[in-house]
Design a protein around this motif. Structure first.
Motif, PDB file in Angstrom:
ATOM      1  N   GLU A 101     -14.770  14.657  17.838  1.00 23.78           N
ATOM      2  CA  GLU A 101     -16.093  15.292  17.726  1.00 23.78           C
ATOM      3  C   GLU A 101     -16.652  15.198  16.312  1.00 23.78           C
ATOM      4  OE1 GLU A 101     -18.251  19.517  18.895  1.00 23.78           O
ATOM      5  OE2 GLU A 101     -16.118  19.447  18.489  1.00 23.78           O
ATOM      6  N   ARG A 102     -15.794  14.972  15.326  1.00 18.97           N
ATOM      7  CA  ARG A 102     -16.274  14.930  13.945  1.00 18.97           C
ATOM      8  C   ARG A 102     -17.119  13.707  13.639  1.00 18.97           C
ATOM      9  NH1 ARG A 102     -11.253  17.433  10.456  1.00 18.97           N
ATOM     10  NH2 ARG A 102     -11.402  19.508  11.353  1.00 18.97           N
ATOM     11  N   GLN A 103     -17.179  12.767  14.563  1.00 18.16           N
ATOM     12  CA  GLN A 103     -18.086  11.644  14.350  1.00 18.16           C
ATOM     13  C   GLN A 103     -19.514  12.154  14.178  1.00 18.16           C
ATOM     14  OE1 GLN A 103     -19.088   9.296  18.119  1.00 18.16           O
ATOM     15  NE2 GLN A 103     -17.195  10.314  18.718  1.00 18.16           N
ATOM     16  N   ALA A 104     -19.832  13.284  14.835  1.00 10.85           N
ATOM     17  CA  ALA A 104     -21.177  13.861  14.709  1.00 10.85           C
ATOM     18  C   ALA A 104     -21.455  14.279  13.274  1.00 10.85           C
ATOM     19  CB  ALA A 104     -21.337  15.050  15.653  1.00 10.85           C
ATOM     20  N   ASP A 105     -20.438  14.771  12.572  1.00 13.64           N
ATOM     21  CA  ASP A 105     -20.641  15.183  11.185  1.00 13.64           C
ATOM     22  C   ASP A 105     -20.899  13.985  10.287  1.00 13.64           C
ATOM     23  OD1 ASP A 105     -20.103  18.216  10.998  1.00 13.64           O
ATOM     24  OD2 ASP A 105     -18.488  17.488  12.257  1.00 13.64           O
ATOM     25  N   VAL A 106     -20.205  12.865  10.554  1.00 10.91           N
ATOM     26  CA  VAL A 106     -20.455  11.640   9.782  1.00 10.91           C
ATOM     27  C   VAL A 106     -21.904  11.202   9.971  1.00 10.91           C
ATOM     28  CG1 VAL A 106     -19.803   9.238   9.432  1.00 10.91           C
ATOM     29  CG2 VAL A 106     -18.058  10.917  10.033  1.00 10.91           C
ATOM     30  N   VAL A 107     -22.355  11.185  11.226  1.00  4.72           N
ATOM     31  CA  VAL A 107     -23.726  10.761  11.524  1.00  4.72           C
ATOM     32  C   VAL A 107     -24.731  11.676  10.839  1.00  4.72           C
ATOM     33  CG1 VAL A 107     -25.424  10.464  13.363  1.00  4.72           C
ATOM     34  CG2 VAL A 107     -23.067   9.694  13.706  1.00  4.72           C
ATOM     35  N   GLN A 108     -24.486  12.989  10.893  1.00  7.73           N
ATOM     36  CA  GLN A 108     -25.434  13.944  10.313  1.00  7.73           C
ATOM     37  C   GLN A 108     -25.511  13.814   8.793  1.00  7.73           C
ATOM     38  OE1 GLN A 108     -23.954  17.582  11.977  1.00  7.73           O
ATOM     39  NE2 GLN A 108     -24.948  17.239  13.960  1.00  7.73           N
ATOM     40  N   VAL A 109     -24.370  13.564   8.139  1.00  2.57           N
ATOM     41  CA  VAL A 109     -24.377  13.387   6.690  1.00  2.57           C
ATOM     42  C   VAL A 109     -25.156  12.125   6.315  1.00  2.57           C
ATOM     43  CG1 VAL A 109     -22.937  12.799   4.703  1.00  2.57           C
ATOM     44  CG2 VAL A 109     -22.290  14.689   6.191  1.00  2.57           C
ATOM     45  N   VAL A 110     -24.898  11.034   7.032  1.00  2.00           N
ATOM     46  CA  VAL A 110     -25.614   9.786   6.737  1.00  2.00           C
ATOM     47  C   VAL A 110     -27.104   9.955   6.994  1.00  2.00           C
ATOM     48  CG1 VAL A 110     -25.893   7.379   7.429  1.00  2.00           C
ATOM     49  CG2 VAL A 110     -23.603   8.332   7.125  1.00  2.00           C
ATOM     50  N   GLU A 111     -27.467  10.677   8.052  1.00  5.27           N
ATOM     51  CA  GLU A 111     -28.891  10.875   8.332  1.00  5.27           C
ATOM     52  C   GLU A 111     -29.563  11.651   7.207  1.00  5.27           C
ATOM     53  OE1 GLU A 111     -31.896  11.495  11.967  1.00  5.27           O
ATOM     54  OE2 GLU A 111     -29.907  12.366  12.204  1.00  5.27           O
ATOM     55  N   ARG A 112     -28.879  12.646   6.650  1.00  7.25           N
ATOM     56  CA  ARG A 112     -29.451  13.386   5.520  1.00  7.25           C
ATOM     57  C   ARG A 112     -29.672  12.446   4.335  1.00  7.25           C
ATOM     58  NH1 ARG A 112     -29.642  18.917   6.021  1.00  7.25           N
ATOM     59  NH2 ARG A 112     -30.157  19.178   3.820  1.00  7.25           N
TER      60      ARG A 112
END
Length: 576
Positions: free
Chosen positions: A129-140
């Protein structure tokens, strides 16, 4: 044209407002080559974006700890700060800029896709599920690089608020909306324990998640209704529908104001059974909420949030000050402090981090504590020192074996002996209890009853382990059923065993704070509920309407049922 979409209700209430589409910046990234003479400038752009996002996250973490939002959010922000500092992301993006002579946005997205694919290969759902955190950081980072961080519109004059509509929202995004006129949240993805759900509940903002393609189906400024109780989003409603939901919202607000009158009313059933309503907290800042609803004490203080998201662990004095602050704030009421429950989705940083093939079934909770006796002993010393300032109870998480109880009790005795030798004051008679979170514990209660002073049922993990369902996995979340007959038999058996042997039993999982289950628990014999402070008054209302003498035989019949549909129907009829 009016149309309705159905998703998962994760934060109750009704919101009416205008859509504010949150940009999905990753879809806007172009690929272009950078001339050799401009490579250093491109690297500097990346460094500036990283510094900007770090500053934003640090500021948002401070906002999360201000008392208005759930302190668990701070742990999510810490996790994203860790992602931002991970060389696998930023250093690799730098290398791509230099080797491929590409723009920073493209380099970040390319490396994000590499990391996401690695996460997808992990079997354990918590880590996956932590893939979502990677995506969110890159999006920021990409939003900063593109120059449109996505500011919210000013407060509207038509009386409607703003409904944030996004593919997904990070905890940092959601906290950042706190000081704006946000009426509700709607996202394409997510589940009951997603970042959006947790923050929305902590801010009492209606939210519906898991709507799949809503971001593609609505337009900026379009009117939308969010029903966070039923899991419905109504797009472009006509005047009749708007008026209907305005009336329904007014009724809900009136109900809430009536609930506030119950704040100082003792939780007693119609036939005179007293019930204790306790709170779940993550730190001293949460005590104010507990006092605001006149809670009978703290049933669960999750100490692991002192340990998460930091490179150095809290020493004995830092822990002592945190525990003492809560005990001094509630000097006449019991405060149950759980020893750190790390592992699985709550991993430590630095030298204490570890990789496991399946963390949910690995070295977590009491297993981790016993594997790190020095760390555990430090916490136990801090807890015992704090016991001089209030009515402390120590609780050990995720027990399954007699030797885990014996080793924990032996370490408590060792901590006591050290403090005696140092002439440090503490309560010699501190009660020690255990959490029932795995089926093995619920099915072998004798060893707990003989050794411990109280029990607390953690329904979140008990349901998860009984049904082999990861409640954070959207693909199987529909199978996560608190009313499964097996789950109810384990909970009911634990409560009844405690009553037979005079051992206090509480429930501290999410079920305890859901008024739909209050009368079920009362009929089982439960007299100690522990929950988020926001749910206390709703549960108290159910208690005041209940007659235990009438409920008990009906609940016993429910516990003998083995069909989920019949169980659900019978539980729904309990309140009628």
């Amino acid at each position: 044209m009016t149309f309705t979409l159905h998703g998962l209700p994760v934060s109750q209430g009704i919101a009416i407002g205008h859509v504010h589409l949150v940009s999905h910046a990753l879809l806007e990234v172009n690929h272009y080559h950078v001339a050799p003479k401009h490579l250093q400038d491109e690297l500097a752009r990346l460094e500036d974006a990283v510094a900007t996002v770090q500053g934003e996250l640090v500021g948002l973490k401070a906002a999360a700890s201000s008392g208005q939002s759930h302190t668990e959010v701070g742990a999510f922000v810490d996790l994203q700060l860790m992602m931002l500092a991970d060389p696998m992301l930023i250093d690799s993006a730098r290398s791509q800029i230099e080797s491929r002579r590409c723009n920073a946005e493209w380099a970040l997205v390319q490396q994000m896709e590499v990391l996401v694919e690695q996460f997808r290969q992990i079997e354990d759902p918590y880590l996956r599920e932590r893939q979502a955190d990677v995506v969110q950081v890159v999006e920021r980072l990409v939003k900063v690089l593109l120059g449109h961080p996505g500011h919210l519109p000013p407060k509207r004059r038509d009386g409607f608020g703003t409904i944030v509509v996004a593919h997904d929202l990070s905890p940092a995004d959601t906290i950042g909306f706190r000081d704006h006129n946000i009426a509700g949240f709607v996202t394409d993805v997510g589940g009951p324990t997603s970042h959006t759900a947790i923050v929305a509940r902590s801010l009492s903002i209606p939210a519906v998640v898991g709507l799949h393609h809503i971001r593609d189906l609505v337009e900026d400024n379009e009117l939308i209704i969010v029903d966070g109780t039923r899991g419905v989003a109504i797009v472009a409603p006509d005047d009749t529908i708007v008026e209907e939901y305005r009336l329904r919202r007014s009724e809900l607000e009136l109900e809430r104001s009536k609930l506030n009158r119950l704040k100082d009313t003792k939780a007693t059933t119609l036939d005179g059974e007293d019930v204790n309503l306790l709170t779940n907290i993550e730190g001293p800042k949460d005590v104010a909420q507990s006092k605001a609803v006149s809670a009978d004490g703290v049933g669960l203080y999750r100490t692991e949030f002192l340990f998460l998201g930091r490179d150095t662990l809290p020493d004995e004095d830092e822990q002592y000050e945190a525990y003492r602050a809560v005990l001094k704030a509630m000097p006449t009421k019991p405060v149950t402090i759980r020893t750190f429950d790390v592992g699985a989705d709550k991993a430590l940083n630095g030298a204490h981090s570890r990789s496991e093939p399946n963390p949910a079934l690995g070295l977590r909770a009491v297993r981790y504590s016993l594997a790190e006796p020095k760390m555990f002993l430090t916490q136990l010393r801090a807890l015992l020192r704090a016991s001089a300032h209030g009515k402390l109870q120590i609780m050990i998480p995720m027990l399954a074996h007699a030797h885990e109880i014996d080793q924990s009790l032996a370490l408590i005795e060792k901590a006591k002996a050290e403090l005696r030798a140092e002439k440090v004051k503490f309560n010699e008679q501190v009660p020690v209890g255990g959490m029932i979170e795995v089926p093995a514990a619920a099915l072998s209660l004798g060893m707990f009853i003989r050794r411990l002073s109280f029990l607390s049922i953690g329904t979140n993990d008990l349901i998860q382990y009984t049904l082999a369902i990861d409640r954070s996995d959207e693909a199987v979340v529909h199978l996560y059923d608190p009313l499964h007959p097996a789950v109810l038999k384990l909970i009911g058996g634990t409560i009844q065993a405690g009553a037979r042997f005079g051992l206090p039993v509480s429930v501290c999982g999410e079920m305890a704070g859901d008024p739909a289950y209050t009368q079920l628990f009362l009929g089982m014999g439960l007299r100690n509920f522990s929950m988020h402070p926001a749910h206390i008054l709703e549960v108290k209302q159910q208690i005041l309407r209940a007659d235990v003498g009438e409920l008990a035989p009906r609940v016993q019949r429910i516990l003998r049922m083995d069909e989920q549909a019949r169980v659900r129907e019978a539980v729904e009829r309990l309140g009628n």
